[in-house]
Each structure stands twice: as C-alpha cells, then as structure tokens.
Design a protein around this motif. Structure first.
Motif, PDB file in Angstrom:
ATOM      1  N   ASP A   1     -51.793  19.795  16.850  1.00  0.00           N
ATOM      2  CA  ASP A   1     -52.859  20.369  16.017  1.00  0.00           C
ATOM      3  C   ASP A   1     -54.101  19.487  16.058  1.00  0.00           C
ATOM      4  N   LEU A   2     -53.906  18.183  15.896  1.00  0.00           N
ATOM      5  CA  LEU A   2     -55.043  17.267  15.882  1.00  0.00           C
ATOM      6  C   LEU A   2     -55.726  17.222  17.244  1.00  0.00           C
TER       7      LEU A   2
ATOM      8  N   THR B   1     -53.955  12.903   9.374  1.00  0.00           N
ATOM      9  CA  THR B   1     -52.928  13.894   9.707  1.00  0.00           C
ATOM     10  C   THR B   1     -51.921  14.151   8.602  1.00  0.00           C
ATOM     11  N   GLU B   2     -51.678  13.169   7.755  1.00  0.00           N
ATOM     12  CA  GLU B   2     -50.613  13.303   6.754  1.00  0.00           C
ATOM     13  C   GLU B   2     -51.133  13.846   5.434  1.00  0.00           C
TER      14      GLU B   2
ATOM     15  N   ASP C   1     -53.465   7.365   9.503  1.00  0.00           N
ATOM     16  CA  ASP C   1     -52.523   8.398   9.062  1.00  0.00           C
ATOM     17  C   ASP C   1     -53.127   9.373   8.062  1.00  0.00           C
TER      18      ASP C   1
ATOM     19  N   SER D   1     -48.827  18.639   6.695  1.00  0.00           N
ATOM     20  CA  SER D   1     -49.334  17.612   7.606  1.00  0.00           C
ATOM     21  C   SER D   1     -49.608  18.207   8.976  1.00  0.00           C
ATOM     22  N   LEU D   2     -50.589  17.633   9.668  1.00  0.00           N
ATOM     23  CA  LEU D   2     -50.943  18.096  11.003  1.00  0.00           C
ATOM     24  C   LEU D   2     -50.053  17.442  12.050  1.00  0.00           C
ATOM     25  N   SER D   3     -49.683  18.208  13.046  1.00  0.00           N
ATOM     26  CA  SER D   3     -48.969  17.633  14.187  1.00  0.00           C
ATOM     27  C   SER D   3     -49.999  17.018  15.133  1.00  0.00           C
ATOM     28  N   GLU D   4     -49.527  16.208  16.068  1.00  0.00           N
ATOM     29  CA  GLU D   4     -50.431  15.630  17.056  1.00  0.00           C
ATOM     30  C   GLU D   4     -51.065  16.738  17.905  1.00  0.00           C
TER      31      GLU D   4
ATOM     32  N   VAL E   1     -60.347  19.288   9.551  1.00  0.00           N
ATOM     33  CA  VAL E   1     -59.097  18.850   8.903  1.00  0.00           C
ATOM     34  C   VAL E   1     -59.144  19.120   7.408  1.00  0.00           C
TER      35      VAL E   1
END
Length: 108
Positions: free
Chosen positions: A63-64, A49-50, A46, A58-61, A88
């Motif tokens: 975005d990742l 992304t968080e 986590d 925070s990054l969305s899935e 990131v």
C-alpha cells in the motif's frame, strides 16, 4: 524501508533492529543493495504505516509503495513528502499519531 525500482518492482528491506540513533552500543547486520539509475530508497518511521489504535487499519508495504509511486507521478520529488502524508492521513480519523520521518533518495 522500501526500494522502489525504476522498472516498477518494490523490494522491502528487513526493518528489524533497534531504532537508529537510540543507543551508541548497538550493532546492525550489514546488507548490500545494488541500485540502478532511477531506483529509489524510501526510508520512513513506523508512524507512517502503523495505526496504533486499530492495527487492522495499518498500511502494508505494498500500500505504501503504491502511495509513494503515485505521489512521485503527481508531484515529483519536491512535493513527495506532503503528497504522501496527504494520502496516508486522508480523513480526520487518520490523524497523525506520532512523529513522522520520511526520506527519499534516488540513484543517478
């Protein structure tokens, strides 16, 4: 976890449940995912992304997944971890906030 399909689609796998390895007395639901050659399984913690200080950052899935796909195009499998972290945590405000785990597996 994300499945990065060879045809460009992304599939998010349900991330619910206790962290792996935290307890011997935990059960998890099983799920079957079919992989075709070139599909990739991207596992990550986590902290990737968080943003614990500012949740809105925070990054969305999605975005990742975009960052992961670009990292693979730019640097291939060998440079993948460093490129993802560099994307990131691109600015000083984005400093690493926690231990990070990322694993990428490719179906052949």
């Amino acid at each position: 976890a994300l499945v990065l399909r060879n045809d460009g689609r992304n599939e998010e796998l349900d991330p619910s449940g206790l962290l792996l390895g935290v307890s011997d007395d935990v059960s998890y639901d099983a799920r079957t995912v079919v992989f075709e050659p070139g599909d990739r399984l991207f596992l990550y913690s986590d902290a990737l992304t968080e943003d614990f200080k500012n949740v809105e950052n925070s990054l969305s899935e999605t975005d990742l997944a975009n960052i992961a796909r670009q990292a693979l195009l730019d640097d291939g499998l060998n440079g993948f971890p460093d490129r993802v972290k560099a994307q990131v945590f691109a600015t000083p405000e984005d400093e690493m906030r926690d231990d990070i785990t990322l694993i990428l597996m490719e179906a052949r």
